[in-house]
Design an enzyme around this catalytic site. Structure first.
Site, PDB file in Angstrom:
ATOM      1  N   CYS A 130     -10.034   2.916  10.318  1.00 11.73           N
ATOM      2  CA  CYS A 130      -8.728   3.299  10.858  1.00 11.73           C
ATOM      3  C   CYS A 130      -8.674   4.807  11.114  1.00 11.73           C
ATOM      4  O   CYS A 130      -9.480   5.305  11.897  1.00 11.73           O
ATOM      5  CB  CYS A 130      -7.593   2.803   9.960  1.00 11.73           C
ATOM      6  SG  CYS A 130      -5.981   2.822  10.792  1.00 11.73           S
TER       7      CYS A 130
ATOM      8  N   HIS B 155      -8.687  -2.744  10.312  1.00 12.58           N
ATOM      9  CA  HIS B 155      -8.887  -2.719   8.863  1.00 12.58           C
ATOM     10  C   HIS B 155      -9.703  -3.930   8.428  1.00 12.58           C
ATOM     11  O   HIS B 155      -9.135  -5.019   8.262  1.00 12.58           O
ATOM     12  CB  HIS B 155      -7.541  -2.751   8.139  1.00 12.58           C
ATOM     13  CG  HIS B 155      -6.769  -1.471   8.214  1.00 12.58           C
ATOM     14  ND1 HIS B 155      -6.968  -0.439   7.320  1.00 12.58           N
ATOM     15  CD2 HIS B 155      -5.802  -1.072   9.069  1.00 12.58           C
ATOM     16  CE1 HIS B 155      -6.150   0.559   7.627  1.00 12.58           C
ATOM     17  NE2 HIS B 155      -5.438   0.211   8.681  1.00 12.58           N
TER      18      HIS B 155
ATOM     19  N   GLU C 257     -10.772  -4.506   5.529  1.00 20.85           N
ATOM     20  CA  GLU C 257     -10.319  -4.889   4.188  1.00 20.85           C
ATOM     21  C   GLU C 257      -9.039  -5.701   4.225  1.00 20.85           C
ATOM     22  O   GLU C 257      -8.647  -6.294   3.212  1.00 20.85           O
ATOM     23  CB  GLU C 257     -10.150  -3.645   3.307  1.00 20.85           C
ATOM     24  CG  GLU C 257      -8.878  -2.853   3.516  1.00 20.85           C
ATOM     25  CD  GLU C 257      -8.892  -1.931   4.728  1.00 20.85           C
ATOM     26  OE1 GLU C 257      -7.947  -1.137   4.865  1.00 20.85           O
ATOM     27  OE2 GLU C 257      -9.834  -2.014   5.546  1.00 20.85           O
TER      28      GLU C 257
END
Length: 200
Positions: A81, A181, A183
């Site tokens: 990001c 992202h 994650e």
């Protein structure tokens, strides 16, 4: 087991990044310690919020030197990001230009789209030869939250469209980065992180 450091400079989803890498089998530490960051098998540069604020946080821990030392030692890193965005030459937000780390050529500018931020799930036009996206279907979706983007850079470039095409991932030698992202991207993100770990 691969050792990964998530760089703690006061920005980013540190714990969610830690958990995501632990999920795929890495030994993870979250730290601003320069020695640990330089010596780990992989360094993750996270980031959320404003480009300028992230650069201020990096400056406070001498992040530019950490990144430079890793690359000089031929050790890979992954930007996520705004952690991807700060790897470029400069970022422009609200008319203010801030120097980035200049690891990759390019300029971060406002995303030209009718709705900002670009928030939610979207597909990626995966570039041929990508290691990050190896084994993934073309319609795989990843989670994005951003209002700024890079439009041109070097290396293997994957793109996404939201109002206009922008760089959603780049792989350039030791440097990998994603605008989305991983994650927060469920199984797809886990596969991408596994692919990056496997290439370390």
């Amino acid at each position: 087991m691969k050792r990964v450091v998530v760089l703690d400079y006061g920005s980013g989803n540190l714990r969610s990044a830690q958990r995501a890498f632990e999920r795929v089998g890495a030994e993870v530490s979250v730290t601003s310690d320069a020695h640990a960051a330089v010596e780990a098998d992989g360094l993750v540069v996270p980031g959320v919020g404003a480009f300028a604020a992230c650069m201020t946080g990096l400056a406070a821990i001498d992040g530019a030197a950490i990144v430079a030392q890793r690359l000089a030692a031929l050790r890979p890193l992954l930007g996520i990001c705004v952690g991807m965005q700060v790897l470029f030459g400069e970022g422009v937000e609200h008319g203010v230009e801030t120097d980035g780390l200049s690891v990759l050529p390019g300029r971060v500018e406002a995303l030209r789209a009718p709705i900002r931020p670009h928030m939610g799930w979207n597909t990626v036009q995966m570039c041929a030869g990508s290691k990050l996206f190896a084994g993934m279907a073309a319609d795989t979706r990843f989670y994005f939250v951003h209002s700024y983007a890079v439009h041109h850079t070097s290396g293997l470039v994957s793109t996404t469209v939201h109002g206009e095409p922008f760089v959603s991932a780049v792989e350039d030698g030791l440097v990998s980065a994603t605008q989305f992202h991983p994650e927060k991207s469920g199984d797809a993100g886990a596969t991408l992180l596994e692919n990056w770990l496997g290439a370390l």
